[in-house]
Enzyme design. Structure first.
Site, PDB file in Angstrom:
ATOM      1  N   TYR A 147       0.814  -1.213   0.000  1.00 15.24           N
ATOM      2  CA  TYR A 147       0.000   0.000   0.000  1.00 15.24           C
ATOM      3  C   TYR A 147       0.850   1.267   0.000  1.00 15.24           C
ATOM      4  CZ  TYR A 147      -4.465  -2.315   1.042  1.00 15.24           C
ATOM      5  OH  TYR A 147      -5.610  -3.056   0.985  1.00 15.24           O
ATOM      6  N   LYS A 194       3.849 -15.432   2.955  1.00 15.50           N
ATOM      7  CA  LYS A 194       4.087 -16.183   1.712  1.00 15.50           C
ATOM      8  C   LYS A 194       5.600 -16.409   1.623  1.00 15.50           C
ATOM      9  CE  LYS A 194       2.670 -17.927  -2.275  1.00 15.50           C
ATOM     10  NZ  LYS A 194       1.752 -19.097  -2.419  1.00 15.50           N
ATOM     11  N   ASP A 227      -2.067 -18.872   1.138  1.00 13.80           N
ATOM     12  CA  ASP A 227      -3.068 -19.585   0.332  1.00 13.80           C
ATOM     13  C   ASP A 227      -3.759 -20.669   1.166  1.00 13.80           C
ATOM     14  OD1 ASP A 227      -0.564 -20.803   0.340  1.00 13.80           O
ATOM     15  OD2 ASP A 227      -0.525 -21.261  -1.798  1.00 13.80           O
ATOM     16  N   ASP A 251      -6.077  -7.319   4.450  1.00 15.08           N
ATOM     17  CA  ASP A 251      -7.248  -6.716   3.818  1.00 15.08           C
ATOM     18  C   ASP A 251      -8.120  -7.820   3.221  1.00 15.08           C
ATOM     19  OD1 ASP A 251      -8.905  -4.673   2.696  1.00 15.08           O
ATOM     20  OD2 ASP A 251      -7.954  -5.045   0.765  1.00 15.08           O
ATOM     21  N   ASP A 255     -11.953  -9.629   4.944  1.00 14.45           N
ATOM     22  CA  ASP A 255     -13.253  -9.673   4.253  1.00 14.45           C
ATOM     23  C   ASP A 255     -13.720 -11.124   4.125  1.00 14.45           C
ATOM     24  OD1 ASP A 255     -13.131  -6.866   3.764  1.00 14.45           O
ATOM     25  OD2 ASP A 255     -14.108  -7.131   1.823  1.00 14.45           O
TER      26      ASP A 255
END
Ligand code: NAD
Ligand code: IPM
Ligand code: MN
Length: 363
Positions: A147, A194, A227, A251, A255
């Site tokens: 970001y 990751k 993942d 983020d 959700d």
């Protein structure tokens, strides 16, 4: 993590910067302010942010808004955005308002609690036996990573960079471990990265491991690749407690975990600043729902205000040191749901005002 308390005056009302923003932001904010008025004495300082601020002043975070946030005891934010991508890539973006504000207030730790509501087991998209007992908190790093990295664009190429310093990783990890240390039996930290591909993730994992071994040897810690984590968060959400991750992963995953609660409209968040220091003084925390401005339903009284109301409860607890009032608001939301209030995102037809009234009645 500690409430800043009031900077001056023996019994003046708490001063809250209120940034309703765009779309359903104003509708859910009205609900939260009604609930706050029922539990305490507040001065609400309403300011523009996002598209509303661009319309008014040309910029998504006007100076007056930032000044009001700095002068407040805490900040409440509805949502920003129009849902549209402007044709001109140089045009001011509503979302820049919230991103700039997070950086300006030093809000590096974003807490997103998610729990299963037993009253909603019939409307939750996941099977009741999968979500039963789920009660987790995503600790999302909020001022670093993709970001805020170096970025650029030409006509036919663009790049965004993800970079993290050990300092940025360690301070948000400490928030996660401190939280876990206070969550009692079963507390643990799952750090999501990751590390099989990304250098930032390898650094992330090492810093988390070092901090855990050095300062939190009694808090169990595990590492999951993002993942796999995405799959397990919805297949076995009750296996998670404190979930620690970087900005972009947090983020997306938060959700996704809305499915565990039943709807995105239910999720609150708290964005916490660094402790006070001589340069910045006491810094203000910000409280906002996880959802956005929902342009598809805005202006029709259909928004679920509970994520915003629960964000106000987090403000009472983490921003103002009013734990009893926070507990009262959270119980009232539980009671209202148990008594059957169902806005459209939970399969019913209660308006925003109906849902708010149900909470106020329960209070
Ligand atoms: P969104 O979260 O606004 O909406 C996603 C879906 O969830 C929509 O179908 C919407 O109707 C529904 N929804 C969201 N909140 C709800 C609520 N309280 N009650 C009932 N239904 C609700 O995400 P989006 O549509 O991808 O984004 C819309 C705009 O919001 C974009 O401009 C985006 O950048 C912005 N956004 C802002 C924030 C923020 O201000 N913190 C967060 C996320 C998205
Ligand atoms: C959120 C939102 C924001 C984010 C956007 C509006 C910049 O999606 O708060 O989750 O990506 O952080
Ligand atoms: Mn988001």
């Amino acid at each position: 993590m500690t409430a800043p308390g009031r900077p001056s005056g023996p019994s003046r009302p708490f001063r809250i910067a209120v940034l309703a923003g765009d779309g359903i932001g104003g509708e859910v904010m009205d609900a939260a302010l009604d609930v706050l008025r029922a539990v305490g004495d507040f001065h609400f300082d309403e300011q523009f942010i996002g598209a509303a601020a661009i319309d008014k002043t040309g910029v998504p975070l006007p100076e007056a808004t930032l000044a009001a946030c700095r002068a407040a005891d805490a900040v409440l934010l509805g949502a920003v955005g129009t849902g549209e991508t402007p044709a001109d890539p140089e045009a001011p973006r509503p979302e820049a308002g919230v991103l700039t504000l997070r950086r300006a207030l030093g809000l590096y730790a974003n807490l997103r609690p998610v729990r299963a509501f037993p009253a909603l087991s019939d409307v939750c998209p996941l099977k009741p036996e999968r979500v039963a007992g789920a009660d987790l908190v995503v600790v999302r790093e909020l001022t670093g990573g993709l970001y805020f990295g170096r970025r650029g664009r030409t006509a036919d190429e663009a790049f965004d960079t993800c970079s993290y310093t050990a300092h940025e990783i360690e301070r948000v990890s400490r928030v996660a471990f401190e939280l876990a240390a206070r969550r009692g039996p079963g507390a643990r930290v799952t750090s999501i990265d990751k590390a099989n591909v990304l250098d930032t993730s390898r650094l992330w994992r090492r810093v988390v491991e070092d901090l855990a071994a050095r300062e939190y040897p009694h808090v169990p810690v595990a590492h999951l690749l993002v993942d796999t984590a995405a799959m397990r968060l919805v297949t076995e959400p009750a296996a998670f407690d404190v979930v620690l991750t970087e900005n972009m992963f947090g983020d997306i995953l938060s959700d996704q975990t809305a499915a565990v609660a039943g709807s995105l409209g239910l999720l609150p968040s708290a964005s916490l600043p660094a402790p006070p220091d001589p340069e910045h003084g006491v810094r203000r925390a910000l409280f906002e729902p996880v959802h956005g401005s929902a342009p598809d339903i805005a202006g029709r009284g259909l928004a679920n205000p509970l994520g915003m109301v629960l964000s106000a409860a987090l403000m009472l607890r983490h921003g103002l040191g009013r734990a009893a009032a926070a507990d009262a608001v959270e119980s009232a939301v539980d009671t209202a749901l148990r008594r059957g209030v169902r806005p459209p995102d939970l399969g019913g037809s209660a308006t925003t005002a109906d849902t708010t009234r149900a909470v106020l009645t329960a209070l």
